[in-house]
Design a protein around this motif. Structure first.
Motif, PDB file in Angstrom:
ATOM      1  N   VAL A 106      13.735  -2.082  -2.708  1.00 12.49           N
ATOM      2  CA  VAL A 106      12.371  -2.481  -2.345  1.00 12.49           C
ATOM      3  C   VAL A 106      11.721  -1.392  -1.492  1.00 12.49           C
ATOM      4  O   VAL A 106      10.557  -1.028  -1.689  1.00 12.49           O
ATOM      5  CB  VAL A 106      12.360  -3.843  -1.616  1.00 12.49           C
ATOM      6  N   LEU A 107      12.476  -0.843  -0.555  1.00 19.90           N
ATOM      7  CA  LEU A 107      11.960   0.238   0.293  1.00 19.90           C
ATOM      8  C   LEU A 107      11.593   1.457  -0.546  1.00 19.90           C
ATOM      9  O   LEU A 107      10.526   2.055  -0.350  1.00 19.90           O
ATOM     10  CB  LEU A 107      12.988   0.618   1.361  1.00 19.90           C
ATOM     11  N   ILE A 108      12.445   1.825  -1.475  1.00 22.05           N
ATOM     12  CA  ILE A 108      12.130   2.979  -2.326  1.00 22.05           C
ATOM     13  C   ILE A 108      10.867   2.701  -3.136  1.00 22.05           C
ATOM     14  O   ILE A 108      10.008   3.570  -3.284  1.00 22.05           O
ATOM     15  CB  ILE A 108      13.323   3.337  -3.233  1.00 22.05           C
ATOM     16  N   HIS A 109      10.719   1.484  -3.632  1.00 17.96           N
ATOM     17  CA  HIS A 109       9.507   1.108  -4.366  1.00 17.96           C
ATOM     18  C   HIS A 109       8.268   1.311  -3.480  1.00 17.96           C
ATOM     19  O   HIS A 109       7.267   1.889  -3.924  1.00 17.96           O
ATOM     20  CB  HIS A 109       9.605  -0.351  -4.830  1.00 17.96           C
ATOM     21  N   VAL A 130     -11.341   6.802  -2.504  1.00 15.38           N
ATOM     22  CA  VAL A 130     -10.597   7.211  -1.317  1.00 15.38           C
ATOM     23  C   VAL A 130     -10.230   6.011  -0.450  1.00 15.38           C
ATOM     24  O   VAL A 130      -9.070   5.851  -0.096  1.00 15.38           O
ATOM     25  CB  VAL A 130     -11.368   8.288  -0.513  1.00 15.38           C
ATOM     26  N   PRO A 131     -11.163   5.112  -0.122  1.00 15.48           N
ATOM     27  CA  PRO A 131     -10.760   3.959   0.680  1.00 15.48           C
ATOM     28  C   PRO A 131      -9.697   3.114  -0.018  1.00 15.48           C
ATOM     29  O   PRO A 131      -8.795   2.598   0.622  1.00 15.48           O
ATOM     30  CB  PRO A 131     -12.052   3.170   0.879  1.00 15.48           C
ATOM     31  N   GLY A 132      -9.788   2.998  -1.350  1.00 18.18           N
ATOM     32  CA  GLY A 132      -8.776   2.235  -2.081  1.00 18.18           C
ATOM     33  C   GLY A 132      -7.397   2.835  -1.894  1.00 18.18           C
ATOM     34  O   GLY A 132      -6.425   2.132  -1.647  1.00 18.18           O
ATOM     35  N   ALA A 133      -7.294   4.152  -2.000  1.00 18.01           N
ATOM     36  CA  ALA A 133      -6.005   4.823  -1.822  1.00 18.01           C
ATOM     37  C   ALA A 133      -5.504   4.661  -0.390  1.00 18.01           C
ATOM     38  O   ALA A 133      -4.303   4.488  -0.170  1.00 18.01           O
ATOM     39  CB  ALA A 133      -6.121   6.302  -2.188  1.00 18.01           C
ATOM     40  N   VAL A 134      -6.403   4.700   0.560  1.00 20.87           N
ATOM     41  CA  VAL A 134      -6.011   4.533   1.968  1.00 20.87           C
ATOM     42  C   VAL A 134      -5.459   3.127   2.193  1.00 20.87           C
ATOM     43  O   VAL A 134      -4.427   2.949   2.846  1.00 20.87           O
ATOM     44  CB  VAL A 134      -7.205   4.831   2.910  1.00 20.87           C
ATOM     45  N   VAL A 135      -6.135   2.139   1.634  1.00 19.51           N
ATOM     46  CA  VAL A 135      -5.670   0.747   1.785  1.00 19.51           C
ATOM     47  C   VAL A 135      -4.316   0.563   1.111  1.00 19.51           C
ATOM     48  O   VAL A 135      -3.406  -0.067   1.663  1.00 19.51           O
ATOM     49  CB  VAL A 135      -6.714  -0.237   1.200  1.00 19.51           C
ATOM     50  N   ILE A 136      -4.160   1.140  -0.067  1.00 18.54           N
ATOM     51  CA  ILE A 136      -2.882   1.023  -0.778  1.00 18.54           C
ATOM     52  C   ILE A 136      -1.775   1.689   0.018  1.00 18.54           C
ATOM     53  O   ILE A 136      -0.681   1.131   0.184  1.00 18.54           O
ATOM     54  CB  ILE A 136      -2.999   1.634  -2.184  1.00 18.54           C
ATOM     55  N   ARG A 137      -2.046   2.876   0.531  1.00 18.08           N
ATOM     56  CA  ARG A 137      -1.019   3.576   1.317  1.00 18.08           C
ATOM     57  C   ARG A 137      -0.693   2.817   2.599  1.00 18.08           C
ATOM     58  O   ARG A 137       0.469   2.735   2.995  1.00 18.08           O
ATOM     59  CB  ARG A 137      -1.463   4.999   1.608  1.00 18.08           C
ATOM     60  N   ALA A 138      -1.703   2.266   3.246  1.00 19.19           N
ATOM     61  CA  ALA A 138      -1.456   1.490   4.466  1.00 19.19           C
ATOM     62  C   ALA A 138      -0.621   0.251   4.138  1.00 19.19           C
ATOM     63  O   ALA A 138       0.302  -0.106   4.898  1.00 19.19           O
ATOM     64  CB  ALA A 138      -2.783   1.082   5.112  1.00 19.19           C
ATOM     65  N   ALA A 152       1.484   0.023   1.649  1.00 14.72           N
ATOM     66  CA  ALA A 152       2.831   0.518   1.341  1.00 14.72           C
ATOM     67  C   ALA A 152       3.607   0.819   2.621  1.00 14.72           C
ATOM     68  O   ALA A 152       4.802   0.511   2.711  1.00 14.72           O
ATOM     69  CB  ALA A 152       2.752   1.756   0.445  1.00 14.72           C
ATOM     70  N   VAL A 153       2.948   1.405   3.613  1.00 11.14           N
ATOM     71  CA  VAL A 153       3.615   1.676   4.894  1.00 11.14           C
ATOM     72  C   VAL A 153       4.014   0.354   5.550  1.00 11.14           C
ATOM     73  O   VAL A 153       5.139   0.215   6.046  1.00 11.14           O
ATOM     74  CB  VAL A 153       2.712   2.511   5.834  1.00 11.14           C
ATOM     75  N   ALA A 154       3.104  -0.609   5.537  1.00 15.26           N
ATOM     76  CA  ALA A 154       3.418  -1.917   6.118  1.00 15.26           C
ATOM     77  C   ALA A 154       4.590  -2.565   5.380  1.00 15.26           C
ATOM     78  O   ALA A 154       5.499  -3.119   6.011  1.00 15.26           O
ATOM     79  CB  ALA A 154       2.193  -2.822   6.075  1.00 15.26           C
ATOM     80  N   ALA A 155       4.590  -2.472   4.060  1.00 16.86           N
ATOM     81  CA  ALA A 155       5.690  -3.038   3.273  1.00 16.86           C
ATOM     82  C   ALA A 155       7.012  -2.339   3.599  1.00 16.86           C
ATOM     83  O   ALA A 155       8.049  -2.992   3.716  1.00 16.86           O
ATOM     84  CB  ALA A 155       5.382  -2.922   1.777  1.00 16.86           C
ATOM     85  N   ALA A 156       6.961  -1.024   3.757  1.00 10.03           N
ATOM     86  CA  ALA A 156       8.173  -0.274   4.097  1.00 10.03           C
ATOM     87  C   ALA A 156       8.698  -0.706   5.461  1.00 10.03           C
ATOM     88  O   ALA A 156       9.911  -0.923   5.635  1.00 10.03           O
ATOM     89  CB  ALA A 156       7.899   1.229   4.072  1.00 10.03           C
TER      90      ALA A 156
END
Length: 141
Positions: free
Chosen positions: A54-57, A11-19, A21-25
């Motif tokens: 890149v945004l879609i990615h 769960v923390p791994g997914a949260v970090v990845i999503r965070a 991804a949001v930062a990248a977006a």
């Protein structure tokens, strides 16, 4: 017992990845707006095309955090190309006349060179994603 620990550890791994991804977006949108406001002509347009992919990615990674770099780039490229090819139908142009958001997301006029620049954006997103994950899934598995 181990399966509960494994589930909690992922769960923390997914949260970090999503965070991430949001930062990248957000960085991608800021870069796109920055390019549009500081540059003009074809350079700004094609940079915007690449950044669109890149945004879609980044959004693909946000939705599917464990996605590998190549499938994420492939989906981003396919969506970008589909939107561009849809412009041949005139539907995006009609929607763009009614909505600024539709104009930003869907564009209005087909331009064949855009297809190349979407591929450039997909390659860039793939390379950064692969670098960040070592080529493994986003969760590092």
């Amino acid at each position: 017992m181990k399966s509960k620990q494994t589930a909690r550890a992922s769960v923390p791994g997914a949260v970090v990845i999503r965070a991430t991804a949001v930062a990248a977006a957000l960085v991608t949108v800021a870069a796109g707006l920055g390019v549009r406001s500081t540059a003009g002509g074809d350079g700004a347009k094609y940079a915007g095309d690449a950044l669109y992919t890149v945004l879609i990615h980044a959004l693909v990674v946000l939705l599917v955090p464990r996605v590998r770099p190549l499938p994420a780039a492939g989906v981003a490229l396919a969506v970008s190309w589909a939107v561009e090819l849809a412009q041949l139908t005139g539907v995006p142009a009609g929607l763009a006349r009614q909505s600024a958001v539709a104009r930003l997301v869907l564009g209005s006029t087909f331009n064949a060179p855009d297809l190349f620049w979407y591929a450039v954006g997909a390659a860039l997103a793939w390379a950064v994603h692969r670098l960040l994950t070592g080529g493994r899934s986003s969760a590092g598995h």
